[in-house]
Motif scaffolding. Structure first.
Motif, PDB file in Angstrom:
ATOM      1  N   ARG A   1      98.868 -27.860 -88.847  1.00  0.00           N
ATOM      2  CA  ARG A   1      98.135 -28.830 -88.039  1.00  0.00           C
ATOM      3  C   ARG A   1      98.693 -30.233 -88.250  1.00  0.00           C
ATOM      4  O   ARG A   1      98.899 -30.994 -87.304  1.00  0.00           O
ATOM      5  CB  ARG A   1      96.649 -28.793 -88.406  1.00  0.00           C
ATOM      6  CG  ARG A   1      95.778 -29.707 -87.545  1.00  0.00           C
ATOM      7  CD  ARG A   1      94.336 -29.719 -88.031  1.00  0.00           C
ATOM      8  NE  ARG A   1      93.783 -28.373 -88.112  1.00  0.00           N
ATOM      9  CZ  ARG A   1      93.295 -27.844 -89.209  1.00  0.00           C
ATOM     10  NH1 ARG A   1      93.299 -28.534 -90.336  1.00  0.00           N
ATOM     11  NH2 ARG A   1      92.799 -26.637 -89.210  1.00  0.00           N
ATOM     12  N   ALA A   2      98.969 -30.594 -89.509  1.00  0.00           N
ATOM     13  CA  ALA A   2      99.480 -31.933 -89.803  1.00  0.00           C
ATOM     14  C   ALA A   2     100.857 -32.145 -89.191  1.00  0.00           C
ATOM     15  O   ALA A   2     101.131 -33.191 -88.580  1.00  0.00           O
ATOM     16  CB  ALA A   2      99.530 -32.138 -91.317  1.00  0.00           C
ATOM     17  N   VAL A   3     101.743 -31.168 -89.331  1.00  0.00           N
ATOM     18  CA  VAL A   3     103.091 -31.308 -88.758  1.00  0.00           C
ATOM     19  C   VAL A   3     103.021 -31.393 -87.242  1.00  0.00           C
ATOM     20  O   VAL A   3     103.715 -32.206 -86.616  1.00  0.00           O
ATOM     21  CB  VAL A   3     103.989 -30.140 -89.205  1.00  0.00           C
ATOM     22  CG1 VAL A   3     105.336 -30.179 -88.468  1.00  0.00           C
ATOM     23  CG2 VAL A   3     104.220 -30.179 -90.705  1.00  0.00           C
ATOM     24  N   ALA A   4     102.173 -30.568 -86.625  1.00  0.00           N
ATOM     25  CA  ALA A   4     102.051 -30.593 -85.165  1.00  0.00           C
ATOM     26  C   ALA A   4     101.543 -31.946 -84.666  1.00  0.00           C
ATOM     27  O   ALA A   4     102.030 -32.479 -83.655  1.00  0.00           O
ATOM     28  CB  ALA A   4     101.136 -29.465 -84.690  1.00  0.00           C
ATOM     29  N   LEU A   5     100.560 -32.519 -85.372  1.00  0.00           N
ATOM     30  CA  LEU A   5     100.036 -33.823 -84.966  1.00  0.00           C
ATOM     31  C   LEU A   5     101.098 -34.908 -85.081  1.00  0.00           C
ATOM     32  O   LEU A   5     101.269 -35.728 -84.172  1.00  0.00           O
ATOM     33  CB  LEU A   5      98.825 -34.177 -85.830  1.00  0.00           C
ATOM     34  CG  LEU A   5      97.534 -33.411 -85.540  1.00  0.00           C
ATOM     35  CD1 LEU A   5      96.528 -33.614 -86.675  1.00  0.00           C
ATOM     36  CD2 LEU A   5      96.928 -33.849 -84.214  1.00  0.00           C
TER      37      LEU A   5
END
Length: 301
Positions: free
Chosen positions: A85-89
Motif C-alpha cells: 500500500r505504501a509503495v503504491a501510494l
C-alpha cells in the motif's frame, strides 16, 4: 487517527539518528500482534532524535499520514499488504524516487518482507530502521499504473499463510482468514481507483491456460501452446525474469526462462496474482521493469 510525538531520551541522544521518523502503524498489525508493535515503537522512539507515531484506522487515514510526512522518513509497521500500500501510494504520487521506505514487519503475511531481506523480529527490524542502509530495488509497473514488488503469477495460484488453516477444510472455516482478508480488502480499496478489479486471494484450482507471452516484442509462447503457468519477477539491472511452464504431456516439459524489460501477456480473459492480491480479469496486460525505482532500508552489510 491517533498521533504521538516522542523524542529520544537525553541518555540516548548521542547515538540517536538525526533524521526524524514518521511511524505509521497498520491497524491489522495492532490487532494481531500488539506486543510487537509496542516493542517496535519503543526501540524507534529511543533510537531516533524525533519520532511521530500515527495510528490510522483505515486506508484513507493511512494515505493522509503518509502524504503529510514532510521531511520525516516514513516507517511502516505491518505486513506485506502494508508495504504494498505504501509503495503504491508513493508511486501514484510520483514520489518513490525521492523517498526511502523503512518497514517493521508485523502481521499474518510476511513472505514478501522476508524475500526482500527484512528481519521479522520486532527488535531486529526496528534496529534495521535505525542502523540499516537504503538499497534501491527494481519493481514492475503495469499498464494500469499498478506496481509489483515480488511476483506476478498467472493463473493466480493460492498462497498458503503460515500458521493458518485452509479456509474450507480447516477447523476455523472462512473466519480463520479474516485478519488477512481485511488487510487485502483495505489494499483493494486504496488501489481501486481507475484500475482493474482486485480481490483478496482465496485458494482454488487452476487449470491450463492459452496465453501469448511476449518479451521485448518477441513471442516466447503463443496461444496454440497450453501452459500450466507464467511468472514475472523483477530481476536485476532493470530486467524482468519471465518463466513459462508449458503443459506437459507424458514427459515433463522444461520451463522456458528469459529476461527482458517489457513483458506482455494476452489471451482469453485471465486473472493473475500480483504480490498479495488477485487482479483481473483482463484480456492483455503489460509489465515494464524499472531499475532502482524504490528504496528500502535493509540491514547494513
Amino acid at each position: 487517527m491517533a498521533e504521538v510525538a516522542t523524542s529520544a531520551s537525553s541518555s540516548a541522544n548521542s547515538s540517536a539518528r538525526s533524521d526524524p521518523l514518521l511511524v505509521v502503524v497498520d491497524p491489522v498489525a495492532r490487532r494481531t500482534d500488539g506486543e510487537s508493535v509496542r516493542i517496535a515503537k519503543d526501540v524507534l522512539s529511543a533510537g531516533a532524535s524525533h519520532t511521530k507515531v500515527c495510528l490510522p484506522e483505515g486506508p484513507e487515514e493511512f494515505a493522509r499520514a503518509l502524504g503529510r510526512r514532510g521531511s520525516r522518513r516514513p516507517v511502516v509497521v505491518g505486513d506485506d499488504s502494508t508495504l504494498l500500500r505504501a509503495v503504491a501510494l508513493l508511486h501514484r504520487q510520483r514520489e518513490l524516487a525521492e523517498c526511502a521506505l523503512s518497514m517493521v514487519p508485523v502481521g499474518p503475511a510476511l513472505g514478501l518482507a522476508r524475500s526482500l531481506g527484512l528481519p521479522t523480529g520486532a527488535v531486529a527490524a526496528a534496529r534495521t530502521v535505525l542502523d540499516g542502509a537504503e538499497r534501491r530495488l527494481d519493481l514492475l509497473v503495469d499498464d494500469s499504473d499498478g506496481v509489483v514488488l515480488g511476483t506476478v503469477a498467472i493463473p493466480p495460484l493460492p498462497v498458503p499463510l503460515p500458521g493458518r488453516e485452509d479456509p474450507v477444510a480447516g477447523p476455523g472455516g472462512p473466519a480463520s482468514l479474516r485478519p488477512w482478508l481485511r488487510t487485502c480488502q483495505s489494499l483493494v480499496r486504496t488501489l481501486a481507483s481507475s484500475r482493474p478489479a482486485r480481490t483478496a486471494l482465496a485458494p482454488g484450482a487452476a487449470g491450463p491456460a492459452r496465453l501469448r507471452v511476449e518479451v521485448d516484442g518477441s513471442t516466447l509462447v503463443d496461444l496454440d501452446q497450453p501452459v500450466e503457468g507464467v511468472s514475472v519477477t523483477p530481476g536485476a539491472a532493470g530486467a524482468a525474469v519471465v518463466e513459462v511452464r508449458p503443459l506437459s504431456v507424458g514427459a515433463q516439459a522444461s520451463p522456458l526462462t528469459v529476461s527482458g524489460r517489457t513483458v506482455t501477456v494476452s489471451g482469453a480473459h485471465f486473472r493473475y496474482r500480483a504480490d498479495a492480491v488477485v487482479c483481473g480479469p483482463v484480456g492483455t496486460r503489460t509489465w515494464v521493469a524499472r531499475e532502482g525505482a524504490w528504496g528500502l532500508t535493509l540491514p547494513a552489510t
